[in-house]
Design a protein around this motif. Structure first.
Motif, PDB file in Angstrom:
ATOM      1  N   ILE A 362       0.967  -1.196   0.035  1.00  0.00           N
ATOM      2  CA  ILE A 362       0.001   0.002  -0.042  1.00  0.00           C
ATOM      3  C   ILE A 362       0.910   1.109  -0.075  1.00  0.00           C
ATOM      4  O   ILE A 362       0.580   2.165  -0.745  1.00  0.00           O
ATOM      5  CB  ILE A 362      -1.053  -0.067   1.332  1.00  0.00           C
ATOM      6  CG1 ILE A 362      -2.057   1.094   1.104  1.00  0.00           C
ATOM      7  CG2 ILE A 362      -0.282  -0.042   2.581  1.00  0.00           C
ATOM      8  CD1 ILE A 362      -2.744   1.277  -0.006  1.00  0.00           C
ATOM      9  N   LEU A 363       1.950   1.131   0.629  1.00  0.00           N
ATOM     10  CA  LEU A 363       2.952   2.600   0.762  1.00  0.00           C
ATOM     11  C   LEU A 363       3.505   2.508  -0.892  1.00  0.00           C
ATOM     12  O   LEU A 363       3.667   3.865  -1.213  1.00  0.00           O
ATOM     13  CB  LEU A 363       4.136   2.022   1.684  1.00  0.00           C
ATOM     14  CG  LEU A 363       3.791   1.707   3.101  1.00  0.00           C
ATOM     15  CD1 LEU A 363       4.958   1.798   3.861  1.00  0.00           C
ATOM     16  CD2 LEU A 363       2.910   3.138   3.604  1.00  0.00           C
ATOM     17  N   THR A 364       3.808   1.650  -1.486  1.00  0.00           N
ATOM     18  CA  THR A 364       4.080   1.986  -2.821  1.00  0.00           C
ATOM     19  C   THR A 364       3.249   2.431  -3.515  1.00  0.00           C
ATOM     20  O   THR A 364       3.386   3.852  -4.200  1.00  0.00           O
ATOM     21  CB  THR A 364       4.437   0.280  -3.504  1.00  0.00           C
ATOM     22  OG1 THR A 364       5.008  -0.370  -2.716  1.00  0.00           O
ATOM     23  CG2 THR A 364       5.455   0.604  -4.898  1.00  0.00           C
ATOM     24  N   TYR A 365       1.914   2.114  -3.568  1.00  0.00           N
ATOM     25  CA  TYR A 365       0.821   2.602  -3.957  1.00  0.00           C
ATOM     26  C   TYR A 365       0.559   4.202  -3.963  1.00  0.00           C
ATOM     27  O   TYR A 365       0.308   5.134  -4.615  1.00  0.00           O
ATOM     28  CB  TYR A 365      -0.282   1.906  -4.304  1.00  0.00           C
ATOM     29  CG  TYR A 365      -0.592   0.662  -5.097  1.00  0.00           C
ATOM     30  CD1 TYR A 365      -0.988   0.765  -6.466  1.00  0.00           C
ATOM     31  CD2 TYR A 365      -0.083  -0.473  -4.977  1.00  0.00           C
ATOM     32  CE1 TYR A 365      -1.017  -0.319  -7.254  1.00  0.00           C
ATOM     33  CE2 TYR A 365       0.124  -1.713  -5.793  1.00  0.00           C
ATOM     34  CZ  TYR A 365      -0.362  -1.527  -7.167  1.00  0.00           C
ATOM     35  OH  TYR A 365      -0.447  -2.535  -8.024  1.00  0.00           O
ATOM     36  N   ASN A 366       0.897   4.385  -2.597  1.00  0.00           N
ATOM     37  CA  ASN A 366       0.563   5.820  -1.949  1.00  0.00           C
ATOM     38  C   ASN A 366       1.429   6.678  -2.387  1.00  0.00           C
ATOM     39  O   ASN A 366       1.287   7.707  -2.937  1.00  0.00           O
ATOM     40  CB  ASN A 366       0.422   5.785  -0.523  1.00  0.00           C
ATOM     41  CG  ASN A 366      -0.770   4.952   0.161  1.00  0.00           C
ATOM     42  OD1 ASN A 366      -1.875   4.785  -0.461  1.00  0.00           O
ATOM     43  ND2 ASN A 366      -0.516   4.758   1.367  1.00  0.00           N
ATOM     44  N   ALA A 367       2.905   6.315  -2.728  1.00  0.00           N
ATOM     45  CA  ALA A 367       3.691   7.228  -3.401  1.00  0.00           C
ATOM     46  C   ALA A 367       3.574   7.143  -4.663  1.00  0.00           C
ATOM     47  O   ALA A 367       3.800   8.473  -5.025  1.00  0.00           O
ATOM     48  CB  ALA A 367       5.106   6.274  -2.990  1.00  0.00           C
ATOM     49  N   VAL A 368       3.241   6.515  -5.427  1.00  0.00           N
ATOM     50  CA  VAL A 368       2.703   6.620  -6.787  1.00  0.00           C
ATOM     51  C   VAL A 368       1.666   7.499  -7.055  1.00  0.00           C
ATOM     52  O   VAL A 368       1.866   8.400  -7.881  1.00  0.00           O
ATOM     53  CB  VAL A 368       2.549   5.386  -7.673  1.00  0.00           C
ATOM     54  CG1 VAL A 368       2.144   5.355  -8.892  1.00  0.00           C
ATOM     55  CG2 VAL A 368       3.800   4.425  -7.579  1.00  0.00           C
ATOM     56  N   ILE A 369       0.632   7.424  -6.270  1.00  0.00           N
ATOM     57  CA  ILE A 369      -0.574   8.069  -6.429  1.00  0.00           C
ATOM     58  C   ILE A 369      -0.197   9.669  -6.113  1.00  0.00           C
ATOM     59  O   ILE A 369      -0.632  10.374  -6.551  1.00  0.00           O
ATOM     60  CB  ILE A 369      -1.822   7.642  -5.579  1.00  0.00           C
ATOM     61  CG1 ILE A 369      -2.109   6.422  -5.965  1.00  0.00           C
ATOM     62  CG2 ILE A 369      -2.672   8.664  -5.265  1.00  0.00           C
ATOM     63  CD1 ILE A 369      -3.052   5.317  -5.052  1.00  0.00           C
ATOM     64  N   LEU A 370       0.551   9.746  -4.768  1.00  0.00           N
ATOM     65  CA  LEU A 370       1.033  10.866  -4.563  1.00  0.00           C
ATOM     66  C   LEU A 370       1.774  11.790  -5.721  1.00  0.00           C
ATOM     67  O   LEU A 370       1.490  13.151  -6.030  1.00  0.00           O
ATOM     68  CB  LEU A 370       1.899  11.091  -3.350  1.00  0.00           C
ATOM     69  CG  LEU A 370       2.421  12.389  -2.871  1.00  0.00           C
ATOM     70  CD1 LEU A 370       1.411  13.183  -2.353  1.00  0.00           C
ATOM     71  CD2 LEU A 370       3.620  12.113  -1.730  1.00  0.00           C
ATOM     72  N   VAL A 394      -5.732  -2.756   0.788  1.00  0.00           N
ATOM     73  CA  VAL A 394      -6.788  -1.587   1.555  1.00  0.00           C
ATOM     74  C   VAL A 394      -6.313  -0.154   1.389  1.00  0.00           C
ATOM     75  O   VAL A 394      -5.254   0.004   2.026  1.00  0.00           O
ATOM     76  CB  VAL A 394      -7.128  -2.056   2.786  1.00  0.00           C
ATOM     77  CG1 VAL A 394      -8.124  -1.138   3.599  1.00  0.00           C
ATOM     78  CG2 VAL A 394      -7.737  -3.712   2.962  1.00  0.00           C
ATOM     79  N   PRO A 395      -6.933   0.422   0.888  1.00  0.00           N
ATOM     80  CA  PRO A 395      -6.406   2.019   1.080  1.00  0.00           C
ATOM     81  C   PRO A 395      -6.382   2.609   2.291  1.00  0.00           C
ATOM     82  O   PRO A 395      -7.053   2.027   3.131  1.00  0.00           O
ATOM     83  CB  PRO A 395      -7.419   2.781   0.210  1.00  0.00           C
ATOM     84  CG  PRO A 395      -8.181   1.783  -0.861  1.00  0.00           C
ATOM     85  CD  PRO A 395      -8.181   0.554  -0.054  1.00  0.00           C
ATOM     86  N   ASN A 396      -5.439   3.405   2.822  1.00  0.00           N
ATOM     87  CA  ASN A 396      -5.485   3.883   4.210  1.00  0.00           C
ATOM     88  C   ASN A 396      -5.576   5.404   3.942  1.00  0.00           C
ATOM     89  O   ASN A 396      -5.712   6.013   2.882  1.00  0.00           O
ATOM     90  CB  ASN A 396      -4.204   3.319   4.849  1.00  0.00           C
ATOM     91  CG  ASN A 396      -2.884   3.843   4.193  1.00  0.00           C
ATOM     92  OD1 ASN A 396      -2.842   4.836   3.231  1.00  0.00           O
ATOM     93  ND2 ASN A 396      -1.692   3.312   4.543  1.00  0.00           N
ATOM     94  N   SER A 397      -5.252   6.116   5.114  1.00  0.00           N
ATOM     95  CA  SER A 397      -5.407   7.602   5.279  1.00  0.00           C
ATOM     96  C   SER A 397      -4.533   8.266   4.353  1.00  0.00           C
ATOM     97  O   SER A 397      -4.946   9.440   3.725  1.00  0.00           O
ATOM     98  CB  SER A 397      -5.242   7.972   6.634  1.00  0.00           C
ATOM     99  OG  SER A 397      -3.776   7.669   7.151  1.00  0.00           O
TER     100      SER A 397
END
Length: 415
Positions: A362-370, A394-397
């Motif tokens: 999820i941290l990988t995806y969060n970084a890419v999405i950011l 699962v998406p997080n904050s």
């Protein structure tokens, strides 16, 4: 305490003659003691004749809790018979303790030092440390229990288990109690206590216990020094961490990769990334091979300074030295490029992960999405959010924070 030295020697002599080759089997537990305490089997002759008959009958009554029948044959008890009965009942610590207490009421003199030793090992092996501690306290106060290897191991197990369970007051009391009687826990048990103290986030308490270890002349090992170095770094005393690191050779210890990594992390935490890079060079000269944690720590520090070129060079170095990049490695770099507004490089690394067989989290995806949101690439960001469901992540904050931040910026532009 010295007036009981002869008794202490007597107990030590008994235990030195003990056969420790047959441990009691203990169920595996996640927090089990790594050095199990063995059940002492004194090299005494096997029970024969009347002794054997008595032991079998008494054991039969005992496992059926037929105390009235045991009372009738209590006059036939002897330390030899009691030891054999305990050994037969050792798999049930409740019965063993009840039998010991029953004998204590009948005739306490029959519970000799070797009887007590067998019971202590039974209780400790079954993790009934409060009961064991109570008996040991009473035995020591009577002047029976001495500074022998077996008794020390029982005390050490108590201290270590209190540490694992994070019962800090009990562990501290046990440590002080051991000191009072002139012996100390092993460095491994002290390390368990130090490790538990780390979770408190109180470097002062942690370092206070380490100083007490040194006063008691408990020699630290590499693991101890690594933890203490980390504690100094967290307490903003990198200078003391460096000093301790330099003292390792004088202690007869060789720094491990963790030793270097701990100090490198300390340097990075105080913004001294150049010193951290020099430490990596020093460890290589000393024949200590950097691992993925070494590179990940340095990359994180460089990414925080927006030195993405230098961070990417470390990734290339990892590949050339056969140190496999991990999910953390890629997450660190992707996040660094995203923060720097370079979503193209972030996506390239994301795709490289897949080819290399490194799992994205999820941290990988969060970084890419950011990174995509920062550059206004809404469609690609939305696609990546949909990918989460396909990957069963699962998406997080942080996921929503990146999206909200982007849409808020869009709304402000339109207004």
């Amino acid at each position: 305490m010295m007036k009981n030295l002869s008794q202490w020697r007597s107990f030590s002599t008994f235990l030195n003659k003990t056969d420790l080759k047959n441990p009691i089997e203990t169920p595996i537990r996640s927090n089990r003691i790594t050095n199990p305490i063995l059940l002492p089997h004194r090299t005494m002759p096997p029970a024969k004749g009347q002794d054997s008959d008595f032991i079998n009958v008494a054991h039969s009554h005992l496992i059926r809790s037929e105390w009235d029948k045991l009372n009738k044959i209590s006059s036939g008890l002897s330390p030899f018979r009691i030891k054999h009965i305990l050994l037969k009942a050792h798999k049930d610590y409740v019965i063993s303790l009840e039998f010991f207490n029953w004998v204590e009421l009948k005739n306490s003199k029959l519970n000799t030092l070797d009887v007590i030793s067998i019971l202590l090992h039974i209780l400790t092996k079954n993790r009934k440390f409060k009961s064991a501690e109570s008996i040991m306290r009473r035995t020591i106060e009577m002047g029976y229990l001495g500074m022998c290897e077996s008794s020390l191991r029982v005390f050490d197990a108590l201290f270590k288990t209190h540490a694992h369970m994070k019962k800090f007051r009990n562990a501290s009391d046990c440590f002080n109690w051991m000191k009072e009687y002139g012996f100390y826990p092993t460095v491994e048990s002290c390390n368990a206590y130090l490790s538990a103290l780390c979770s408190l986030g109180r470097s002062d308490i942690f370092l206070s216990f380490y100083r007490e270890m040194r006063r008691c002349r408990i020699s630290p090992n590499v693991y101890t020094v690594n933890m203490v170095t980390g504690a100094y770094c967290k307490a903003d005393r990198l200078d003391l961490g460096v000093e301790l690191f330099k003292d390792m050779e004088g202690m007869g210890l060789a720094p491990s990769v963790v030793s270097y990594n701990t100090l490198i992390n300390g340097c990075c935490g105080t913004g001294l990334w150049s010193s951290a890079v020099k430490l990596k060079s020093a460890m290589e000269k000393d024949g200590v091979r950097p691992n993925d944690a070494t590179y990940n720590t340095l990359m994180y520090a460089l990414c925080k300074e927006a030195k993405m070129h230098e961070a990417n060079k470390l990734l290339s170095e990892m590949r050339s030295t056969d140190v496999a990049p991990t999910t953390v490695t890629y997450n660190t770099l992707i996040n660094g490029y995203s923060e720097a507004g370079n979503s193209e490089m972030g996506m390239r690394l994301f795709e490289e992960m897949s080819v290399a067989g490194v799992d994205a989290d999820i941290l990988t995806y969060n970084a890419v999405i950011l990174g995509l949101c920062k550059q206004g690439k809404t469609k690609k960001a939305a696609y990546m959010v949909k990918e989460l469901d396909r990957k069963k992540l699962v998406p997080n904050s942080s996921t929503f924070a990146a999206l909200i931040s982007h849409y808020r910026a869009m709304c402000e532009k339109q207004s």
